[in-house]
Design a protein around this motif. Structure first.
Motif, short mmCIF file in Angstrom:
data_model
loop_
_atom_site.label_atom_id
_atom_site.label_comp_id
_atom_site.label_asym_id
_atom_site.label_seq_id
_atom_site.Cartn_x
_atom_site.Cartn_y
_atom_site.Cartn_z
N ALA A 229 -10.43 3.54 -2.78
CA ALA A 229 -9.46 3.04 -3.76
C ALA A 229 -10.05 2.92 -5.15
O ALA A 229 -9.42 3.27 -6.15
N ASP B 126 -9.21 -3.66 -5.46
CA ASP B 126 -8.93 -3.22 -4.09
C ASP B 126 -10.26 -2.95 -3.38
O ASP B 126 -10.83 -1.87 -3.51
N THR C 196 -4.57 -3.70 -7.67
CA THR C 196 -4.87 -4.58 -6.53
C THR C 196 -4.68 -3.84 -5.21
O THR C 196 -4.13 -2.75 -5.16
N ALA C 197 -5.13 -4.51 -4.14
CA ALA C 197 -4.98 -3.95 -2.80
C ALA C 197 -3.57 -4.23 -2.29
O ALA C 197 -2.98 -5.25 -2.60
N THR D 200 -1.82 2.44 -7.94
CA THR D 200 -2.97 3.05 -8.61
C THR D 200 -2.51 4.19 -9.52
O THR D 200 -2.96 4.32 -10.67
N GLN E 107 0.85 -1.19 0.00
CA GLN E 107 0.00 0.00 0.00
C GLN E 107 0.88 1.25 0.00
O GLN E 107 1.87 1.32 0.73
N SER F 199 -10.31 -2.08 -10.62
CA SER F 199 -9.73 -2.13 -9.29
C SER F 199 -10.23 -3.35 -8.54
O SER F 199 -11.43 -3.56 -8.39
#
Ligand code: GDP
Ligand code: MG
Length: 446
Positions: free
Chosen positions: A145, A139, A192-193, A115, A110, A137
């Protein structure tokens, strides 16, 4: 600064003809410190020093260089090579050789810049590669997000596949693949997260995403400011996923970029892009040579070169500089002196060896043998002139030209060409106001 520290050691190493275990030991200690200062992780430093040692030992030292300067050259070259300077251009390209859409999966902690990088990549692919790009996304943990990705995607004019925080990441990704196929998108980028630290659940989730969509590119996004920790993060992601490349972000910050070397050491994958701004046009192709100079703090290697030159002919250089500064004219006698100085430094190719790698690459594409021949012919022509003619080239009219051509064994046209090249050089010198060849090179740096 490493250059200064090296310069000190370099002085103590004068007069030795090759690099040996003992005369490189102190230098290598300095290089090691510089790498650690640049936040390269220790295992990567060790591997690198061992490699340089192996390459350097026994290397002949060009006459006008000290072993220290020669070693600096080996260090810079090796560092650039490790970071991919020896790979072909295709190593940096994204791979699209698949049934569309070509899927790009973004991985990283993170805050690494995933992004933002999706937005930058979408812009690059759309504008430079003429691709139809869709982003999505996966996330689902931070409500903002998905909105953030939508915003950057719209900013660059790419297509956005909406997702909901209530859905599962794998379902979201598969739905986006389906949509991209139906709407003929060339590329699908899956954001992705990330977590703040490495976390088993996060790794399992992204591994499951990877297995479900089988991306052709899996890019590990890493913050250049991460420093020593970059190596652990890279290891965790590299173990969980078959990465295809790395994006190093926030290189516009003041980090020395040691993370580039650590990540390369762990993953063996090329850094394909560098993030150099928050803005969406802040994405650059990664440049291993520039990165090597940055890590070593060695942008000023030309200072060392000048040092070498001073040893060659400081008086002549100073005369020339004074002459031009004082409004004096750069004449063919000066030109002749410059050519002979250059020859003392090992000719054009010898000079080339002393330049940072990016110049070497640029010059390497030119034909050095041809250039060298050209300079020798020019010298022959100048030698066939009288000192008076060299001081006042405007005296050289048709009959003198014929005499000079015969004396130098060339055609009259060649004398003409040489004189007009010289005139160009003269006006360039005037603009530079002193310093000659070295100044000219330094002006190329900026
Ligand atoms: P993510 O959590 O991995 O998706 O990271 P984000 O894309 O949200 O980026 C985190 C922060 O880093 C944001 O404030 C971005 O603007 C910033 N950022 C990302 N890339 C760069 C870069 O190359 N340079 C700078 N200066 N900031 C960046
Ligand atoms: Mg994000």
């Amino acid at each position: 600064n490493l250059t200064q520290r090296l310069a000190k050691v370099v002085k103590t190493m004068r007069g030795e003809a090759r690099l040996t275990e003992s005369n490189t030991a102190e230098m290598l200690r300095e290089v090691r410190l510089a790498l650690l200062e640049a936040d390269v992780a220790l295992p990567a430093v060790r591997e690198f020093i061992a490699k340089v040692k192996e390459k350097a030992l026994g290397e002949e030292v060009i006459s006008s260089l000290t072993p220290g300067q020669a070693l600096v050259g080996v260090v810079q070259r090796e560092l650039a090579a490790i970071m991919g300077a020896d790979l072909g251009p295709e190593a940096y390209e994204l791979n699209f050789a698949t049934q569309p859409p070509a899927i790009i999966l973004m991985a990283g902690l993170q805050g690494a810049g995933k992004t933002t990088t999706v937005g930058k990549l979408a812009k690059y692919l759309k504008e430079e590669k003429r691709k139809k790009v869709l982003t999505v996304s996966a996330d689902v943990y931070r409500p903002a997000a998905i909105g953030q990705l939508e915003t950057v995607t719209k900013q660059v004019g790419a297509d956005f596949f909406p997702s909901s925080a209530n859905d599962k990441p794998v379902d979201i990704a598969l739905a986006a693949v389906d949509y991209a196929k139906k709407h003929y998108h060339d590329v699908l980028i899956i954001d992705t997260a990330g977590r703040l630290g490495i976390d088993e659940a996060m790794m399992q989730e992204i591994a499951a995403l990877h297995a479900a969509v089988k991306p052709i590119e899996t890019l590990f996004v890493v913050d250049a400011m991460l420093g020593q920790d970059a190596i652990n993060t890279a290891k965790a992601f590299n173990d969980a996923l078959p990465l295809t490349g790395v994006v190093l972000t926030k290189l516009d910050g003041d980090s020395r970029g040691g993370a580039a070397l650590s990540v390369r050491h762990i993953t063996g994958k090329p850094v394909k892009f560098a993030g150099v701004a928050e803005k969406l046009d802040g994405l650059e192709a990664f440049d291993p040579n520039r990165m090597a100079n940055r890590i070593l703090g060695m942008g000023d290697i030309l200072a060392l070169v000048e040092e070498a030159r001073k040893g060659v002919d400081v008086a002549a250089a100073k005369d020339l500089a004074d002459k031009i500064k004082g409004g004096g004219k750069f004449d063919l006698n000066d030109f002749k002196a410059q050519i002979s100085q250059m020859k003392k430094m090992g000719g054009l190719s010898g000079l080339l060896d002393k330049l940072p790698a990016q110049f070497q690459q640029a010059a390497g594409s030119a034909d050095m043998g041809q250039a060298e021949k050209q300079v020798r012919r020019m010298e022959g022509i100048i030698n066939a002139m009288t000192p008076q003619e060299r001081a006042k080239p405007e005296l050289i009219k048709a009959s003198r030209k014929r005499r000079i051509a015969t004396g130098a064994g060339v055609q009259v046209q060649e004398v003409n060409r040489m004189l007009s090249q010289f005139e160009q050089m003269q006006s360039m010198m005037k603009k530079l106001k002193g310093g000659g060849m070295m100044k000219m090179m330094r002006s190329m740096k900026g």
